[in-house]
Design a protein around this motif. Structure first.
Motif, PDB file in Angstrom:
ATOM      1  N   UNK A  56       0.815  -1.209   0.000  1.00  0.00           N
ATOM      2  CA  UNK A  56       0.000   0.000   0.000  1.00  0.00           C
ATOM      3  C   UNK A  56       0.847   1.256   0.000  1.00  0.00           C
ATOM      4  N   UNK A  57       1.951   1.195   0.732  1.00  0.00           N
ATOM      5  CA  UNK A  57       2.861   2.339   0.793  1.00  0.00           C
ATOM      6  C   UNK A  57       3.456   2.619  -0.592  1.00  0.00           C
ATOM      7  N   UNK A  58       3.719   1.547  -1.322  1.00  0.00           N
ATOM      8  CA  UNK A  58       4.229   1.729  -2.685  1.00  0.00           C
ATOM      9  C   UNK A  58       3.224   2.464  -3.554  1.00  0.00           C
ATOM     10  N   UNK A  59       1.959   2.059  -3.452  1.00  0.00           N
ATOM     11  CA  UNK A  59       0.923   2.700  -4.274  1.00  0.00           C
ATOM     12  C   UNK A  59       0.768   4.163  -3.870  1.00  0.00           C
ATOM     13  N   UNK A  60       0.679   4.400  -2.577  1.00  0.00           N
ATOM     14  CA  UNK A  60       0.536   5.775  -2.082  1.00  0.00           C
ATOM     15  C   UNK A  60       1.713   6.638  -2.559  1.00  0.00           C
ATOM     16  N   UNK A  61       2.921   6.080  -2.480  1.00  0.00           N
ATOM     17  CA  UNK A  61       4.111   6.813  -2.928  1.00  0.00           C
ATOM     18  C   UNK A  61       4.077   7.071  -4.434  1.00  0.00           C
ATOM     19  N   UNK A  62       3.574   6.109  -5.191  1.00  0.00           N
ATOM     20  CA  UNK A  62       3.510   6.297  -6.646  1.00  0.00           C
ATOM     21  C   UNK A  62       2.528   7.402  -7.019  1.00  0.00           C
ATOM     22  N   UNK A  63       1.390   7.430  -6.336  1.00  0.00           N
ATOM     23  CA  UNK A  63       0.423   8.505  -6.594  1.00  0.00           C
ATOM     24  C   UNK A  63       1.060   9.843  -6.218  1.00  0.00           C
ATOM     25  N   UNK A  64       1.705   9.854  -5.069  1.00  0.00           N
ATOM     26  CA  UNK A  64       2.371  11.079  -4.601  1.00  0.00           C
ATOM     27  C   UNK A  64       3.438  11.540  -5.593  1.00  0.00           C
ATOM     28  N   UNK A  65       4.195  10.585  -6.119  1.00  0.00           N
ATOM     29  CA  UNK A  65       5.284  10.940  -7.047  1.00  0.00           C
ATOM     30  C   UNK A  65       4.744  11.648  -8.288  1.00  0.00           C
ATOM     31  N   UNK A  66       3.645  11.122  -8.820  1.00  0.00           N
ATOM     32  CA  UNK A  66       3.045  11.737 -10.009  1.00  0.00           C
ATOM     33  C   UNK A  66       2.584  13.161  -9.692  1.00  0.00           C
ATOM     34  N   UNK A  67       1.917  13.317  -8.566  1.00  0.00           N
ATOM     35  CA  UNK A  67       1.428  14.641  -8.175  1.00  0.00           C
ATOM     36  C   UNK A  67       2.601  15.590  -7.958  1.00  0.00           C
ATOM     37  N   UNK A  68       3.606  15.101  -7.261  1.00  0.00           N
ATOM     38  CA  UNK A  68       4.784  15.925  -6.969  1.00  0.00           C
ATOM     39  C   UNK A  68       5.474  16.373  -8.254  1.00  0.00           C
ATOM     40  N   UNK A  69       5.646  15.451  -9.194  1.00  0.00           N
ATOM     41  CA  UNK A  69       6.292  15.799 -10.461  1.00  0.00           C
ATOM     42  C   UNK A  69       5.544  16.934 -11.155  1.00  0.00           C
ATOM     43  N   UNK A  70       4.230  16.838 -11.160  1.00  0.00           N
ATOM     44  CA  UNK A  70       3.436  17.859 -11.861  1.00  0.00           C
ATOM     45  C   UNK A  70       3.442  19.194 -11.107  1.00  0.00           C
ATOM     46  N   UNK A  71       3.416  19.152  -9.786  1.00  0.00           N
ATOM     47  CA  UNK A  71       3.465  20.398  -9.013  1.00  0.00           C
ATOM     48  C   UNK A  71       4.832  21.064  -9.181  1.00  0.00           C
ATOM     49  N   UNK A  72       5.889  20.267  -9.192  1.00  0.00           N
ATOM     50  CA  UNK A  72       7.234  20.818  -9.384  1.00  0.00           C
ATOM     51  C   UNK A  72       7.349  21.475 -10.758  1.00  0.00           C
ATOM     52  N   UNK A  73       6.824  20.770 -11.781  1.00  0.00           N
ATOM     53  CA  UNK A  73       6.882  21.316 -13.144  1.00  0.00           C
ATOM     54  C   UNK A  73       6.146  22.644 -13.238  1.00  0.00           C
ATOM     55  N   UNK A  74       5.077  22.771 -12.446  1.00  0.00           N
ATOM     56  CA  UNK A  74       4.284  24.012 -12.476  1.00  0.00           C
ATOM     57  C   UNK A  74       4.965  25.116 -11.662  1.00  0.00           C
ATOM     58  N   UNK A  75       6.088  24.804 -11.048  1.00  0.00           N
ATOM     59  CA  UNK A  75       6.809  25.819 -10.283  1.00  0.00           C
ATOM     60  C   UNK A  75       6.534  25.787  -8.791  1.00  0.00           C
ATOM     61  N   UNK A  76       5.840  24.752  -8.334  1.00  0.00           N
ATOM     62  CA  UNK A  76       5.554  24.641  -6.908  1.00  0.00           C
ATOM     63  C   UNK A  76       6.820  24.348  -6.108  1.00  0.00           C
ATOM     64  N   UNK A  77       6.923  24.924  -4.921  1.00  0.00           N
ATOM     65  CA  UNK A  77       8.042  24.633  -4.027  1.00  0.00           C
ATOM     66  C   UNK A  77       7.501  23.831  -2.849  1.00  0.00           C
ATOM     67  N   UNK A  78       8.089  22.644  -2.655  1.00  0.00           N
ATOM     68  CA  UNK A  78       7.533  21.748  -1.645  1.00  0.00           C
ATOM     69  C   UNK A  78       8.047  22.068  -0.243  1.00  0.00           C
ATOM     70  N   UNK A  79       7.139  22.047   0.689  1.00  0.00           N
ATOM     71  CA  UNK A  79       7.481  22.239   2.101  1.00  0.00           C
ATOM     72  C   UNK A  79       6.822  21.114   2.905  1.00  0.00           C
ATOM     73  N   UNK A  80       7.118  21.057   4.174  1.00  0.00           N
ATOM     74  CA  UNK A  80       6.332  20.202   5.058  1.00  0.00           C
ATOM     75  C   UNK A  80       5.992  20.989   6.310  1.00  0.00           C
TER      76      UNK A  80
END
Ligand code: ATP
Ligand code: MG
Length: 429
Positions: A56-80
């Motif tokens: 399940x963690x793999x699936x969750x991470x894969x979904x996250x990776x896709x979202x992260x890639x697209x947010x980064x491409x749009x110029x988003x800066x990731x924080x926590x």
């Protein structure tokens, strides 16, 4: 140069600590959670609260990776940002009081100081930016995070679709003018469409006009995936490729948007994301301003952009599943190939081990079913777990020096030699 190395995470099922279950869990009514629990992807802690096990963690991470890639491409800066929240910033926007926001989890420090347990992050993000943003040169800005959110949901009967603890991607935009904001907002709407495309639900996910909230005349936009399990009702204009939420589907709103009631079809849908124009409600209230070229103090126009990461996992699990189990789209599957070794004859073990090693070396993600179990059980697990490609090595295949290959979604398997197999996998993984 630092190189991106694909994570080595092939796995022998004999070593995986989770086990599949024969029966559907009786304390769970949602099909997505039933399937995910049965296949060992998630573990139920209590209603609306689930832990992610290795698959399940793999699936969750894969979904996250896709979202992260697209947010980064749009110029988003990731924080926590933090889960624990100071009360005062929420009081400034009048969102602390339980009368105003009724699904807060709250807690206390040892000295009695009240704290909030993060349910969203407009206030803390704005408050943090006060330390960094003050000039027109600092803007525009896009900040995002992927984090667990906590909400005291009344009903939590839909598995991952409505958690009390759930994973969300939330992004916030900061612009110098309405025009600058509008451009960002439209850009992110397009980025969202791309995300849902990559997750395999682009064709059934509609940008949907929805309530803009109390402080704006404008609409917000939900991204709604057509599905019978949805809590929402939307009206779709297929021609235009947009929809309107039933909640705001009034003659006045239809006219404002330019939709005709006769062109609309009613569907149930799951809200997989939403984007909101916030105007300067939060920035003004928390005293975040910028100074323009002329030295004048000006308001900052904000937007917020959410995607339900764990809700998507539940939706995708349920949406693609068939009577035999989960069926993951390749882009988010816990592995690419399910390699089932049937029998433990030396030749079979050797051939399977060798293929496992070769595929792994090529960077193909393999779940290697090397367990000491009956063939029928292994093939049933392959179906339940739902990896896109299945390869079987058995006495029968070894005798003819071949492998049996089948896609999870197809009924027919075929015998192929190793070169053919590698070619198939290379072109589709
Ligand atoms: P909903 O209308 O479904 O209650 P919301 O409008 O309160 O959600 P936001 O606060 O804007 O949602 O959150 C952004 C996204 O997070 C939503 O579009 C949804 O996909 C997801 N989400 C919201 N609440 C939950 C929850 N309890 N469990 C899982 N995902 C959620
Ligand atoms: Mg909503």
């Amino acid at each position: 140069m630092v190189q991106w190395i694909k994570r080595e995470r092939n796995m022998r099922l004999s070593q995986l600590f989770t086990k599949t279950r024969k029966d559907t869990p009786t304390d769970e009514t949602a099909k997505n959670a039933q399937l995910l629990i049965q296949a060992g992807f998630i573990h139920k802690e209590m209603a609306g609260i689930y832990a992610y096990m290795p698959l399940g963690k793999r699936v969750l991470d894969n979904i996250t990776r896709i979202i992260r890639e697209e947010m980064d491409k749009a110029g988003g800066q990731e924080v926590q940002m933090t889960v624990l929240q100071p009360k005062d910033i929420w009081e400034k926007t009048d969102r602390w009081d339980d009368e105003k926001v009724d699904n807060w989890f709250k807690t206390r420090l040892a000295n009695g100081t009240e704290l909030g347990v993060g349910l969203t992050h407009e206030e803390p993000i704005v408050d943090a930016l006060k330390d960094y943003v003050s000039s027109y040169k600092d803007l525009p800005l896009l900040v995002y995070q992927v984090q667990s959110k906590f909400r005291n949901e009344l009903r939590a009967k839909s598995g991952l679709l409505r958690g009390r603890e759930f994973v969300m991607k939330d992004m916030y935009s900061f612009a110098r003018s309405q025009k600058e904001h509008d451009e960002i907002y439209e850009k992110i709407a397009k980025v969202y469409a791309k995300v849902y495309d990559r997750l395999g639900i682009g064709d059934v996910t509609y940008r949907t006009y929805a309530d803009g909230g109390i402080f704006t005349e404008k609409f917000s936009d939900e991204f709604q995936t057509v599905s019978e399990i949805g809590e929402d009702t939307i009206y779709i204009d297929k021609e235009k490729g947009v929809a309107i939420n039933k909640e705001i589907c009034t003659p006045g709103n239809l006219k404002k948007i330019g939709l005709n009631k006769e062109d609309l079809i009613e569907k149930r849908a799951v809200e997989v994301g939403n984007i909101f124009p916030l105007e300067s409600k939060y920035s003004d209230a928390l005293d975040l301003f910028y100074v323009d070229r002329e030295g004048k103090r000006r308001s900052i126009t904000m937007g917020c952009y959410g995607i339900g990461v764990s809700r998507l996992m539940g939706l995708l699990a349920e949406y693609f599943a068939d009577e035999r189990g989960l069926v993951w789209p390749q882009s988010i599957a816990p592995a690419e190939v399910y390699l089932a070794r049937l029998g433990d004859d030396t030749k079979v073990v050797e051939a399977a081990d060798e293929l496992y090693g070769e595929l792994s070396k090529k960077g193909i993600d393999v779940l290697y079913d090397d367990r000491d179990m009956r063939p029928g059980e292994k093939l049933a697990d392959a179906d339940l777990i739902g990896v896109p490609h299945r390869v079987v090595v058995s006495q029968k295949t070894v005798d003819v020096n071949k492998f049996e290959y089948k896609k999870r979604i197809s009924k027919e398997a075929k015998l192929v030699n190793k070169n053919e197999l590698i070619k198939i996998l290379d072109s589709s993984t």
